[in-house]
Design a protein around this motif. Sequence first.
Motif, mmCIF file in Angstrom:
data_model
loop_
_atom_site.group_PDB
_atom_site.id
_atom_site.type_symbol
_atom_site.label_atom_id
_atom_site.label_comp_id
_atom_site.label_asym_id
_atom_site.label_seq_id
_atom_site.Cartn_x
_atom_site.Cartn_y
_atom_site.Cartn_z
ATOM 1 N N ALA A 216 0.323 -13.683 10.193
ATOM 2 C CA ALA A 216 1.756 -13.422 9.947
ATOM 3 C C ALA A 216 1.810 -12.685 8.648
ATOM 4 C CB ALA A 216 2.380 -14.755 9.617
ATOM 5 N N GLU A 217 0.598 -12.768 7.805
ATOM 6 C CA GLU A 217 0.628 -11.987 6.627
ATOM 7 C C GLU A 217 0.742 -10.572 6.794
ATOM 8 O OE1 GLU A 217 -0.662 -11.712 2.007
ATOM 9 O OE2 GLU A 217 0.988 -12.765 3.193
ATOM 10 N N ILE A 218 -0.215 -10.107 7.851
ATOM 11 C CA ILE A 218 -0.141 -8.806 8.293
ATOM 12 C C ILE A 218 1.216 -8.049 8.445
ATOM 13 C CG2 ILE A 218 -1.072 -7.034 10.248
ATOM 14 C CD1 ILE A 218 -3.247 -8.900 10.584
ATOM 15 N N MET A 219 1.912 -8.817 9.271
ATOM 16 C CA MET A 219 3.372 -8.392 9.685
ATOM 17 C C MET A 219 4.104 -8.429 8.487
ATOM 18 S SD MET A 219 2.929 -7.596 12.766
ATOM 19 C CE MET A 219 4.795 -7.422 13.474
ATOM 20 N N HIS A 220 4.126 -9.279 7.454
ATOM 21 C CA HIS A 220 4.881 -9.444 6.352
ATOM 22 C C HIS A 220 4.547 -8.184 5.436
ATOM 23 C CE1 HIS A 220 6.928 -10.525 2.712
ATOM 24 N NE2 HIS A 220 5.758 -10.592 2.087
ATOM 25 N N LEU A 221 3.146 -8.004 5.287
ATOM 26 C CA LEU A 221 2.826 -6.763 4.343
ATOM 27 C C LEU A 221 3.194 -5.610 5.057
ATOM 28 C CD1 LEU A 221 -0.496 -8.373 3.001
ATOM 29 C CD2 LEU A 221 1.546 -8.081 1.620
ATOM 30 N N SER A 222 2.964 -5.421 6.395
ATOM 31 C CA SER A 222 3.693 -4.223 6.807
ATOM 32 C C SER A 222 4.936 -3.721 6.737
ATOM 33 C CB SER A 222 3.371 -4.394 8.468
ATOM 34 O OG SER A 222 1.953 -4.484 8.762
ATOM 35 N N GLY A 223 5.833 -4.593 6.139
ATOM 36 C CA GLY A 223 7.313 -4.278 5.737
ATOM 37 C C GLY A 223 7.695 -4.148 4.437
ATOM 38 N N VAL A 224 6.640 -4.729 3.881
ATOM 39 C CA VAL A 224 7.151 -4.780 2.176
ATOM 40 C C VAL A 224 7.372 -3.391 1.714
ATOM 41 C CG1 VAL A 224 6.041 -7.055 1.985
ATOM 42 C CG2 VAL A 224 4.984 -4.994 1.454
ATOM 43 N N ILE A 225 7.840 -3.532 0.600
ATOM 44 C CA ILE A 225 8.271 -1.981 -0.119
ATOM 45 C C ILE A 225 6.956 -2.087 -1.169
ATOM 46 C CG2 ILE A 225 9.518 -0.695 -1.969
ATOM 47 C CD1 ILE A 225 11.856 -2.302 -0.568
ATOM 48 N N VAL A 226 5.838 -1.018 -1.208
ATOM 49 C CA VAL A 226 4.945 -0.890 -1.757
ATOM 50 C C VAL A 226 5.215 0.312 -2.786
ATOM 51 C CG1 VAL A 226 2.605 -0.037 -2.036
ATOM 52 C CG2 VAL A 226 3.331 -1.716 -0.187
ATOM 53 N N LEU A 227 5.404 0.030 -4.229
ATOM 54 C CA LEU A 227 6.002 1.145 -5.145
ATOM 55 C C LEU A 227 5.316 2.287 -4.822
ATOM 56 C CD1 LEU A 227 7.781 0.983 -7.378
ATOM 57 C CD2 LEU A 227 6.082 0.425 -8.919
ATOM 58 N N GLY A 228 3.673 2.405 -4.611
ATOM 59 C CA GLY A 228 3.350 3.556 -4.699
ATOM 60 C C GLY A 228 3.431 4.355 -3.642
ATOM 61 N N ASP A 229 4.175 3.829 -2.437
ATOM 62 C CA ASP A 229 4.387 4.644 -1.344
ATOM 63 C C ASP A 229 5.668 5.401 -1.555
ATOM 64 O OD1 ASP A 229 2.605 3.643 0.324
ATOM 65 O OD2 ASP A 229 3.899 2.170 1.345
ATOM 66 N N PHE A 230 6.609 5.064 -2.693
ATOM 67 C CA PHE A 230 7.834 5.765 -2.977
ATOM 68 C C PHE A 230 7.682 6.406 -4.300
ATOM 69 C CE2 PHE A 230 8.504 2.238 0.066
ATOM 70 C CZ PHE A 230 9.188 2.967 1.074
ATOM 71 N N PRO A 232 4.505 7.716 -5.939
ATOM 72 C CA PRO A 232 3.286 7.838 -6.164
ATOM 73 C C PRO A 232 2.350 7.683 -7.498
ATOM 74 C CG PRO A 232 3.892 9.263 -4.517
ATOM 75 C CD PRO A 232 4.982 8.802 -5.272
ATOM 76 N N SER A 233 3.014 8.301 -8.593
ATOM 77 C CA SER A 233 2.695 8.455 -9.865
ATOM 78 C C SER A 233 2.592 7.072 -10.374
ATOM 79 C CB SER A 233 3.387 9.022 -10.818
ATOM 80 O OG SER A 233 4.923 8.591 -10.936
ATOM 81 N N LEU A 234 3.284 5.777 -9.724
ATOM 82 C CA LEU A 234 3.166 4.429 -10.289
ATOM 83 C C LEU A 234 2.127 3.673 -9.433
ATOM 84 C CD1 LEU A 234 7.121 3.883 -11.524
ATOM 85 C CD2 LEU A 234 4.881 4.864 -12.917
ATOM 86 N N ALA A 235 1.606 4.177 -8.446
ATOM 87 C CA ALA A 235 0.914 3.581 -7.552
ATOM 88 C C ALA A 235 0.029 2.506 -8.260
ATOM 89 C CB ALA A 235 0.065 4.445 -6.689
ATOM 90 N N PHE A 236 -0.489 3.087 -9.366
ATOM 91 C CA PHE A 236 -1.534 1.946 -10.084
ATOM 92 C C PHE A 236 -1.069 0.721 -10.424
ATOM 93 C CE2 PHE A 236 0.764 4.161 -13.475
ATOM 94 C CZ PHE A 236 0.850 3.317 -14.416
ATOM 95 N N LEU A 237 0.233 0.664 -10.635
ATOM 96 C CA LEU A 237 0.581 -0.691 -10.938
ATOM 97 C C LEU A 237 0.746 -1.835 -9.994
ATOM 98 C CD1 LEU A 237 4.042 0.593 -12.850
ATOM 99 C CD2 LEU A 237 2.045 -0.255 -13.850
ATOM 100 N N ASP A 238 0.734 -1.345 -8.691
ATOM 101 C CA ASP A 238 0.338 -2.165 -7.799
ATOM 102 C C ASP A 238 1.462 -3.254 -7.616
ATOM 103 O OD1 ASP A 238 -0.462 -3.673 -5.181
ATOM 104 O OD2 ASP A 238 -2.042 -4.406 -6.168
ATOM 105 N N TRP A 239 2.561 -2.884 -7.687
ATOM 106 C CA TRP A 239 3.926 -4.070 -7.893
ATOM 107 C C TRP A 239 3.517 -5.338 -6.907
ATOM 108 C CZ3 TRP A 239 9.282 -3.934 -5.347
ATOM 109 C CH2 TRP A 239 9.940 -4.742 -6.174
ATOM 110 N N ARG A 240 3.638 -6.329 -7.585
ATOM 111 C CA ARG A 240 3.447 -7.789 -6.683
ATOM 112 C C ARG A 240 2.347 -7.854 -6.237
ATOM 113 N NH1 ARG A 240 9.810 -8.518 -3.964
ATOM 114 N NH2 ARG A 240 10.819 -8.645 -6.067
ATOM 115 N N GLY A 241 1.339 -6.992 -6.387
ATOM 116 C CA GLY A 241 -0.140 -7.064 -5.801
ATOM 117 C C GLY A 241 -0.186 -7.104 -4.226
ATOM 118 N N TYR A 242 0.767 -6.094 -3.776
ATOM 119 C CA TYR A 242 0.862 -6.169 -2.149
ATOM 120 C C TYR A 242 -0.609 -5.363 -1.644
ATOM 121 C CZ TYR A 242 5.922 -7.362 -1.994
ATOM 122 O OH TYR A 242 6.810 -7.886 -2.153
#
Length: 508
Positions: A216-230, A232-242
């Motif tokens: 279930a975690e795979i499916m949840h993480l596959s749909g979350v908003i990862v900050l670095g995807d949108f 890129p310059s803030l990818a190092f923050l790893d918002w919410r540890g996704y």
Amino acid sequence: MAWLNSPAVQLGFSLIFLWIIYRFVTKKNSQSNKGDMRLPPGPRPWPLVGNLHLLGSLPHKSLAELANKYGPIMFLRLGSVPTVVASSPAMAKEFLKTHDLIFANRPPSAMGKYLAYESRDVGQAPYGEYWRQMRKLCKNELLTAKRTESFRWVREEEVRAMVRSLWEESEKGVRCVDLRKPISSLTLNIICRMFGGKSYSDHELGGRKWFLQMVAEIMHLSGVIVLGDFIPSLAFLDWRGYCRRMQAVNKVFDEFFDKLIDEHVERRRSKKSDDPDIVDVLLDMAESETAEIQVSRIHIKAIIMDMLSAGVEASATTIEWAMTEILINPQVMARAQQEIELEVGTDRIVTESDLVNLDYLRCVVKETFRLHPPAPLLVPHESMQGCNVGGYYVPPKPRLLVNVWAIGRDESVWEDPLEFKPERFIGSIIDVKGHHFELLSFGTGRRQCPGIAMGVSIVHFVVAQLIHCFHWSVEGDLDRDEVFGLNLPRKFPIFALPSWRFTTNEPP
């Protein structure tokens, strides 16, 4: 001047630099819109975050509300990523049929990197020769109608075991059953036996409940908003540890897959299996010098990851939603039970060969897919060149989101769209195979889910068995609260009371 080396100051300069770029890009787009290349309408973006702040905790619902204001084709900026959203059958057809090739690519993402072995699976691989070969492998070797049919006995055996387990629970006088547990365990057993040749014990899985939570975690993480995807310059923050969570869950399954493959290799050394499973088929191809597609261990892992996540979690989620609607609408349960009794009787359980004659049951499943699609926004597409869609210009490289959740609730398409009415499909040619853009549960075109036949057969069979063998009731009201991910699971499990319906005192 040492203060210039301060991380806070450097971050400030980075934000100013991004703001300058943002102003330049938006000004350029504004000038383009004055000419013939008019972008689709959409809300005005904020600096840096664009329109990300408008998505909320349930993006499919937020996007549906925005579509009511801006129309069935919208242009958003999610961070620095231009994004087009289609929210009607006509727009979905334009993007996924008329311009299917242009939008056949996948955007790079943290999910593809960390969960799909650097996008080596079928779902996340970018469009090109590699993807074509992997797609061909799945369609022509692994998920053919013949191979799906060859595992019928596995599905029937596992469903029979689930029915007996539920019967034993009811015989013990258990007040209510958590339906999520037997349904998830069932789909896990079916998929594991298809690719691994056996059901895995709790010990082998490190605990069945925990293992299912990881799926279930795979499916949840596959749909979350990862900050670095949108941004890129803030990818190092790893918002919410996704990203860290993706790496952790990938490590769990990578170790499981290695053990699975090693078991098969050792078994094949001693004696070739008389009943090959999907991993055996893949190993045959890996060992063949004449195979058209070269398969390595990492390819096998990527394919199994696809099957495990989609086959287990997506199927279980759809079955759970079907049972939710059936419990909320007892007249639907009564009519479906009557149809099955006329076809099957009450002295034996349903077999897969019975399903072809259960027209109303198929309507129930279609209606479930309409209201609760397995992937509410499908998997994001990415355009490879600019094109004109719906009178607007769509530039190269934006992401495409198709809001099938909104399409399923479009009042211009469906009468009483919020009501669960399987009768709407009686006599209708609309199906879920991608031919009809009102019901795109599995997508369509080049990037359609290759496991559609297997997924639909599991859902039909399990729902038929549950309502034929038992009458179900719940105490109080049943909610429809969702949790967003690549799919839309119920926020809370269903606790329902099963009553044995057969003329025999125990499962036949």
